[in-house]
Design a protein around this motif. Structure first.
Motif, PDB file in Angstrom:
ATOM      1  N   SER A  24       0.838  -1.210   0.000  1.00  0.00           N
ATOM      2  CA  SER A  24       0.000   0.000   0.000  1.00  0.00           C
ATOM      3  C   SER A  24       0.867   1.252   0.000  1.00  0.00           C
ATOM      4  CB  SER A  24      -0.918   0.008   1.223  1.00  0.00           C
ATOM      5  OG  SER A  24      -1.813  -1.069   1.168  1.00  0.00           O
ATOM      6  N   THR A  28       1.234   4.309  -2.854  1.00  0.00           N
ATOM      7  CA  THR A  28       1.097   5.727  -2.511  1.00  0.00           C
ATOM      8  C   THR A  28       2.324   6.506  -2.956  1.00  0.00           C
ATOM      9  OG1 THR A  28      -0.334   5.205  -0.629  1.00  0.00           O
ATOM     10  CG2 THR A  28       0.751   7.352  -0.608  1.00  0.00           C
ATOM     11  N   VAL A  81       1.510   3.243   7.042  1.00  0.00           N
ATOM     12  CA  VAL A  81       1.053   3.539   5.686  1.00  0.00           C
ATOM     13  C   VAL A  81       0.574   4.990   5.622  1.00  0.00           C
ATOM     14  CG1 VAL A  81      -0.537   2.892   3.843  1.00  0.00           C
ATOM     15  CG2 VAL A  81       0.329   1.141   5.404  1.00  0.00           C
TER      16      VAL A  81
END
Length: 96
Positions: A24, A28, A81
């Motif tokens: 993740s 990003t 994250v």
């Protein structure tokens, strides 16, 4: 002497192979890299493949994002994250 097209910031993503959160974070970072362009570059370090570097940088969790300036000085570090807005804000704050 000013060198054109040199990134002002370097981002290192410290990850591990079986880390869903790392995937993740990678996605990003890739999205943000497209937005920021040449002022920023990044690479990924798998902590299992580079244990000495990871240890010397004090990496204790994955994912960890470290932003350094062109001078090599660490400007920001975060584990977990990040969202794209959080990462963009961190990059903006780290720019000289």
């Amino acid at each position: 002497m000013v060198v054109e097209n040199m990134p002002e910031l370097h981002l290192t993503l410290y990850s591990s192979s079986f880390c869903g959160a790392c995937s993740s974070t990678r996605a990003t970072v890739e999205r943000v890299a497209e937005l920021v362009g040449e002022r920023f570059d990044w690479h990924e370090v798998n902590v299992a493949d580079a244990p000495d570097e990871s240890e010397s940088r004090g990496i204790v969790a994955t994912p960890t994002v470290v932003i350094t300036g062109a001078d090599g000085v660490e400007r920001m570090r975060a584990s977990g994250v990040p969202t794209a807005p959080q990462l963009l804000a961190a990059i903006a704050a780290a720019l000289p």
